[in-house]
Design an enzyme around this catalytic site. Sequence first.
Site, PDB file in Angstrom:
ATOM      1  N   ASP A  12     -10.250   0.206  -0.771  1.00 54.43           N
ATOM      2  CA  ASP A  12      -9.398   0.126   0.428  1.00 54.43           C
ATOM      3  C   ASP A  12     -10.014   0.962   1.551  1.00 54.43           C
ATOM      4  O   ASP A  12      -9.405   1.907   2.054  1.00 54.43           O
ATOM      5  CB  ASP A  12      -7.977   0.604   0.116  1.00 54.43           C
ATOM      6  CG  ASP A  12      -7.936   2.037  -0.422  1.00 54.43           C
ATOM      7  OD1 ASP A  12      -6.850   2.658  -0.341  1.00 54.43           O
ATOM      8  OD2 ASP A  12      -8.976   2.550  -0.892  1.00 54.43           O
ATOM      9  N   ASP A  17     -13.983   5.559   0.367  1.00 57.38           N
ATOM     10  CA  ASP A  17     -14.452   4.289  -0.217  1.00 57.38           C
ATOM     11  C   ASP A  17     -15.797   3.906   0.401  1.00 57.38           C
ATOM     12  O   ASP A  17     -16.736   3.514  -0.287  1.00 57.38           O
ATOM     13  CB  ASP A  17     -13.474   3.157   0.079  1.00 57.38           C
ATOM     14  CG  ASP A  17     -12.064   3.402  -0.400  1.00 57.38           C
ATOM     15  OD1 ASP A  17     -11.349   4.178   0.260  1.00 57.38           O
ATOM     16  OD2 ASP A  17     -11.678   2.840  -1.434  1.00 57.38           O
ATOM     17  N   ASN A  41      -5.113   2.364   1.797  1.00 55.71           N
ATOM     18  CA  ASN A  41      -5.237   3.295   2.935  1.00 55.71           C
ATOM     19  C   ASN A  41      -4.680   2.687   4.210  1.00 55.71           C
ATOM     20  O   ASN A  41      -4.158   3.400   5.071  1.00 55.71           O
ATOM     21  CB  ASN A  41      -6.705   3.683   3.148  1.00 55.71           C
ATOM     22  CG  ASN A  41      -7.186   4.682   2.120  1.00 55.71           C
ATOM     23  OD1 ASN A  41      -6.437   5.587   1.736  1.00 55.71           O
ATOM     24  ND2 ASN A  41      -8.404   4.506   1.639  1.00 55.71           N
ATOM     25  N   THR A 125     -11.711   1.830  -6.246  1.00 58.48           N
ATOM     26  CA  THR A 125     -11.465   3.093  -5.522  1.00 58.48           C
ATOM     27  C   THR A 125     -10.219   3.010  -4.634  1.00 58.48           C
ATOM     28  O   THR A 125     -10.070   3.787  -3.691  1.00 58.48           O
ATOM     29  CB  THR A 125     -12.696   3.452  -4.649  1.00 58.48           C
ATOM     30  OG1 THR A 125     -12.960   2.357  -3.753  1.00 58.48           O
ATOM     31  CG2 THR A 125     -13.910   3.720  -5.515  1.00 58.48           C
ATOM     32  N   PHE A 166      -2.315   9.037  -4.884  1.00 61.33           N
ATOM     33  CA  PHE A 166      -2.035   7.885  -4.000  1.00 61.33           C
ATOM     34  C   PHE A 166      -2.350   6.540  -4.667  1.00 61.33           C
ATOM     35  O   PHE A 166      -1.503   5.644  -4.666  1.00 61.33           O
ATOM     36  CB  PHE A 166      -2.846   8.058  -2.715  1.00 61.33           C
ATOM     37  CG  PHE A 166      -2.666   6.954  -1.708  1.00 61.33           C
ATOM     38  CD1 PHE A 166      -3.597   5.929  -1.605  1.00 61.33           C
ATOM     39  CD2 PHE A 166      -1.578   6.942  -0.856  1.00 61.33           C
ATOM     40  CE1 PHE A 166      -3.450   4.907  -0.678  1.00 61.33           C
ATOM     41  CE2 PHE A 166      -1.415   5.925   0.095  1.00 61.33           C
ATOM     42  CZ  PHE A 166      -2.351   4.907   0.184  1.00 61.33           C
ATOM     43  N   ASN A 167      -3.551   6.357  -5.175  1.00 62.66           N
ATOM     44  CA  ASN A 167      -3.947   5.041  -5.689  1.00 62.66           C
ATOM     45  C   ASN A 167      -3.044   4.563  -6.818  1.00 62.66           C
ATOM     46  O   ASN A 167      -2.715   3.385  -6.894  1.00 62.66           O
ATOM     47  CB  ASN A 167      -5.402   5.060  -6.174  1.00 62.66           C
ATOM     48  CG  ASN A 167      -6.398   5.105  -5.031  1.00 62.66           C
ATOM     49  OD1 ASN A 167      -6.062   4.754  -3.907  1.00 62.66           O
ATOM     50  ND2 ASN A 167      -7.606   5.562  -5.318  1.00 62.66           N
ATOM     51  N   HIS A 239     -13.248  11.707  -2.618  1.00 60.64           N
ATOM     52  CA  HIS A 239     -12.742  11.283  -3.934  1.00 60.64           C
ATOM     53  C   HIS A 239     -13.535  10.107  -4.532  1.00 60.64           C
ATOM     54  O   HIS A 239     -14.013  10.162  -5.650  1.00 60.64           O
ATOM     55  CB  HIS A 239     -11.286  10.829  -3.803  1.00 60.64           C
ATOM     56  CG  HIS A 239     -10.344  11.816  -3.200  1.00 60.64           C
ATOM     57  ND1 HIS A 239      -9.803  12.883  -3.891  1.00 60.64           N
ATOM     58  CD2 HIS A 239      -9.821  11.881  -1.947  1.00 60.64           C
ATOM     59  CE1 HIS A 239      -8.984  13.560  -3.101  1.00 60.64           C
ATOM     60  NE2 HIS A 239      -8.972  12.988  -1.917  1.00 60.64           N
ATOM     61  N   ASP A 240     -13.610   9.024  -3.767  1.00 60.18           N
ATOM     62  CA  ASP A 240     -14.078   7.752  -4.335  1.00 60.18           C
ATOM     63  C   ASP A 240     -15.532   7.770  -4.779  1.00 60.18           C
ATOM     64  O   ASP A 240     -15.910   7.070  -5.723  1.00 60.18           O
ATOM     65  CB  ASP A 240     -13.870   6.629  -3.312  1.00 60.18           C
ATOM     66  CG  ASP A 240     -12.398   6.388  -3.041  1.00 60.18           C
ATOM     67  OD1 ASP A 240     -12.064   5.863  -1.967  1.00 60.18           O
ATOM     68  OD2 ASP A 240     -11.570   6.732  -3.914  1.00 60.18           O
TER      69      ASP A 240
HETATM   70  O1  RIB Z   1      -5.960   9.894  -3.488  1.00 60.71           O
HETATM   71  C1  RIB Z   1      -7.219   9.560  -2.964  1.00 60.71           C
HETATM   72  C2  RIB Z   1      -7.422   8.086  -2.939  1.00 60.71           C
HETATM   73  O2  RIB Z   1      -6.486   7.484  -2.067  1.00 60.71           O
HETATM   74  C3  RIB Z   1      -8.805   7.674  -2.406  1.00 60.71           C
HETATM   75  O3  RIB Z   1      -9.200   6.485  -3.033  1.00 60.71           O
HETATM   76  C4  RIB Z   1      -8.551   7.424  -0.952  1.00 60.71           C
HETATM   77  O4  RIB Z   1      -9.461   6.463  -0.386  1.00 60.71           O
HETATM   78  C5  RIB Z   1      -7.170   6.829  -1.001  1.00 60.71           C
HETATM   79  O5  RIB Z   1      -7.298   5.459  -1.319  1.00 60.71           O
HETATM   80 CA    CA Z   2      -9.847   4.580  -1.680  1.00 61.34          CA
END
Ligand code: RIB
Ligand code: CA
Length: 314
Positions: A12, A17, A41, A125, A166-167, A239-240
């Site tokens: 996203d 990403d 996102n 991701t 979040f994901n 993160h990704d």
């Molecule tokens: O929590 C972090 C994740 O949420 C990452 O993948 C960021 O791009 C958002 O999608």
């Molecule tokens: Ca992401």
Amino acid sequence: MIDKMPIILDGDPGHDDAIAWMLAKASSQLEILACTSVSGNQSIEKTSYNARRVMALLGIDAPFAMGRAKPLHGEPIHAGNIHGETGLDGPVLPEPRVEAQPISAVELMAKTIAASERPVTIVATGPLTNVGALLILYPELKPKIARISIMGGGLAHGNWTPAAEFNILIDPEAADVVFKSGVSLTMAGLDVTLKALVFPEDFERIRALGNPVATVVAEWLDFFYGFHRSIGYAGAPVHDAVAVAALVRPEILTAADYYVQIETSGDFCRGATVADHFGFSGQQPNTHALIDINREGFIDLLVEAAAWYGKEQA
Ligand code: RIB
Ligand code: CA
């Protein structure tokens, strides 16, 4: 010649990403078979436009297809406060070079996996909506999925709610399908990604490379760090990119195997990745959870990848 690992990038974009896709494209170990977008996102329209622009910037020559506008259950949530109104605010990007295929992300994933001579690794991701739907609609393809490497979850806490990352929170039902699927699963959760901070001095190492992609990556980091600095982070949590690093440089990572369940109900814990640390469940582990990283090695990997675009264009 070592056979490249065939992968599908599902995300996203999203600054982290985009940096993960930069790392994947620059790796000589990976072959990108397809790219797919997912709502997360930002809206599916925005993450799809961003994905296609990132593919143009990075020179990713692969089919692209759009994911669903909503998670399997409920309404979408977006993170404009972090990634901006476009979902990838900051540097100007080229216009897309590929149009979206006239099929869904799930159909492109299934078609790609079925046609591949070797099992395919899915790098997810964003929310797991597409991957969950793939496993529901095409269970016969499971033997041809080598591994699913996700950024998502957190064994100790969340980042969108106290319990949920979040994901996973955006689509817990899809995540539940993935974690119950029996497919080999590597989880780059907050336990490791919050240690994969990219500091401002690291931005300058990348910016100093001077090639067009490195310059954009540094500006993505500039923007992405803005929100995180405002809430006290010492660096940008990319993160990704850790979900890709797990494939190309596993030696910089430390992992532990757990039986992880996804909380799909509850007032406070929906979207939590609940790890069985002591064997209470009697279940075998289903998740190779990344729990630590050699941060300097991770930064070196990102710098090497960004430098590749200078050599590639030379
Ligand atoms: O929590 C972090 C994740 O949420 C990452 O993948 C960021 O791009 C958002 O999608
Ligand atoms: Ca992401």
